[in-house]
Design a protein around this motif. Structure first.
Motif, short mmCIF file in Angstrom:
data_model
loop_
_atom_site.label_atom_id
_atom_site.label_comp_id
_atom_site.label_asym_id
_atom_site.label_seq_id
_atom_site.Cartn_x
_atom_site.Cartn_y
_atom_site.Cartn_z
N PRO A 402 0.84 -1.20 0.00
CA PRO A 402 0.00 0.00 0.00
C PRO A 402 0.88 1.25 0.00
N HIS A 417 -7.96 4.97 3.45
CA HIS A 417 -8.23 3.76 2.66
C HIS A 417 -7.01 2.85 2.62
N ARG A 421 -6.64 -0.94 4.05
CA ARG A 421 -6.13 -2.02 3.19
C ARG A 421 -4.98 -2.75 3.87
N GLU A 425 -5.28 -6.60 4.93
CA GLU A 425 -4.43 -7.61 4.31
C GLU A 425 -3.77 -8.48 5.37
#
Length: 548
Positions: A402, A417, A421, A425
């Motif tokens: 990311p 966001h 993420r 994950e």
């Protein structure tokens, strides 16, 4: 930052007789790994417990050395921290609403409300005889039990803080890497002078000089040597300012500074300076690549230094932009703090500029990379630990990490966001790992009981059926040819087939004999225990087979 007094070290007079050379004791192998795992298991068992419940002597007895134990605990503190509980964790919605109606949101506000009440009702003082009735009356006004009310009054005191873990459970190798970094950093932080010998002249020497200026460190780059100067504070200590030196040197090494060796003149509190020599191995503890330095500068190394410079220049702007995002209510309750040290794990030291927190989650904002070896280390770390890389230079794309491309205020809007993420994950990989462990054990043993499944999946027994019903679990169970028997456990197909045969044998043995259901359950239960090797939930297996 560790204190010099906490380090295990020896000193020897140098050959020229002018200085004493300090030799810190690093953890160069995995000899202590089993003990570190035991220390980690002890902290795991204390999660959710108060600080007063933790027995510090347990860790000391594991290592048999107070200095070593203190350094190990400091390394574990990156993952395990104490935090104060909130009212929402202890009170019902109705009780919380009653407190909020009086403007009370935390223990401090509750104590202030109580002081005002005692001023009105008891002329400012509650004697020993009056205290208990007074507190019962105050607690009753909110519908709270007296014992719980007293707990709320001191909920923010350090002794009542509970132990929590942020991120995944650290491995012994991660703790060893943090230990070695902390030992080297403690010596460098107390250095009055650090000389770094370079294998070649950096491709962009002006970038290195600018980084020294941004870090607030007096540095000189001349031909193949970088010299960093320490500075004393008002109390004649070196470590406060030396933390900048450590942060700068670690970031430069991690960004590809072609260092060959280094020497530091450590200011010993006793008055006699020590010489600390850093070879390739010790530089690796601080973030230098384990590979031999390239004979010529590479494009990746130059871009990494430029990216480091760009992010360092814009770090204040990034913090201000995130603060504006938070004021606008668009930060999803994440808070941002400046990172005091890099992210250190086994095999990687990654420069970190900020740490974002929400609840017990802590996600570092680390520097991205353009060089292939550093990129590989970053990707491997992101697969184990939630992190977000930030790029403020050329917009490098890292599909497996990311990444925040930061050029202005509008780019910060993507950060919540990316944080979700990163955290998602890691949670997904953790769930996959738990399922894989359960399936592997079922594959080896044939049967994994329901209580054992709950332990492996990290949930209550009542939640096992829901966990295994998830799409991920259904997909994972297809290949091993297994069946889940609710209330009994996870079974291999061949074990279930033998269980069906055992049920058929008992039915044949019964025949037309006038025996009751209890006889069948007793005989079948005995046979099924022999076939499956499990006892718990055997009645659920009998019901699943329809053999009752």
């Amino acid at each position: 930052m560790l204190k010099l007094a906490d380090l295990r070290k020896t000193t020897r007079r140098a050959a020229n007789g002018d200085l004493r050379v300090v030799h810190p004791r690093f953890l160069r192998d995995r000899t202590l790994a089993p003990r570190i795992e035991l220390a980690t298991a002890y902290l795991e068992s204390m999660l959710g417990r108060r600080r007063r419940d933790l027995d510090q002597e347990v860790v000391v007895q594991l290592f048999g050395d107070h200095k070593l134990a203190r350094c190990i605990v400091a390394s574990l503190a990156e993952s395990y921290r104490y935090r104060s509980r909130t009212f929402a964790e202890l009170l019902s919605l109705e009780q919380g609403a009653a407190l909020a109606a009086q403007g009370i949101a935390d223990p401090s506000g509750l104590r202030l409300w109580l002081y005002r009440r005692v001023n009105v009702t008891l002329a400012g003082f509650a004697s020993a005889e009056e205290r208990a009735p007074f507190l019962r009356e105050a607690a009753a006004s909110f519908g709270i039990a007296p014992d719980l009310f007293e707990t709320l009054l001191t909920l923010d005191t350090p002794i009542n803080a509970i132990l929590t873990r942020s991120g995944s459970r650290p491995s012994a190798d991660d703790v060893i890497a943090r230990f070695n970094f902390a030992v080297a950093a403690a010596l460098l932080a107390n250095a009055s002078l650090v000389r770094v010998s370079l294998t070649r002249i950096p491709r962009h020497p002006e970038t290195v000089r600018q980084l020294c200026a941004l870090a607030g460190v007096r540095g000189e780059l001349a031909v193949r040597e970088l010299v960093l100067h320490g500075q004393q504070d008002a109390l004649n200590g070196w470590a406060r300012y030396g933390a900048r030196v450590v942060r700068l040197l670690s970031a430069l090494l991690a960004s590809g500074l072609p260092a060959r060796s280094a020497e530091a003149l450590v200011a010993n509190p006793n008055g006699e300076d020590w010489l600390f020599r850093l070879d390739t191995e010790v530089l690796g503890y601080l973030g230098a690549s384990s590979h031999s330095p390239q004979p010529a500068a590479t494009d990746g190394e130059a871009r990494d230094l430029e990216t480091l410079l760009a992010l360092w220049e814009r770090s204040d702007a990034l913090a201000a932009d995130f603060a504006a995002l938070r004021r606008a209510g668009q930060a999803d309750d994440w808070t941002l703090r400046r990172a005091a040290a890099p992210l250190v794990v086994e095999g990687a030291v990654l420069p970190a500029f900020f740490t974002l927190s929400r609840g017990i989650a802590r996600i570092p904002l680390v520097l991205t990379s353009a060089s292939e070896p550093t990129h590989a280390r970053l990707a491997a770390t992101a697969a184990r630990i939630p992190l977000v890389a930030v790029d403020a230079a050329d917009g490098a794309t890292l599909p497996d990490v990311p990444t925040l491309h930061y050029t202005g205020r509008e780019d910060v809007a993507a950060l919540p966001h990316l944080l979700a993420r990163a955290a998602g994950e890691i949670e997904r990989r953790a769930e996959e790992g738990k399922l894989a462990a359960a399936l592997d054990e079922a594959r080896r043993l044939g049967v994994v009981s329901e209580p054992r499944l709950a332990t492996l999946l990290g949930c209550e027994e009542e939640e096992v059926a829901l966990r295994l019903a998830l799409p991920l679990a259904r997909h994972t169970r297809q290949e091993p040819a297994m069946q889940y028997v609710e209330g009994f456990g996870l079974c291999r197909d061949d074990v279930l087939e033998r269980a069906r045969q055992a049920a058929a044998d008992v039915a044949e043995l019964r025949g037309d004999q006038p025996v009751g259901r209890s006889w069948v359950l007793r005989q079948l239960g005995r046979r099924l225990r022999q076939v499956t090797g499990a006892s718990e939930g055997i009645e659920c297996l009998i019901d699943y087979l329809g053999a009752a």
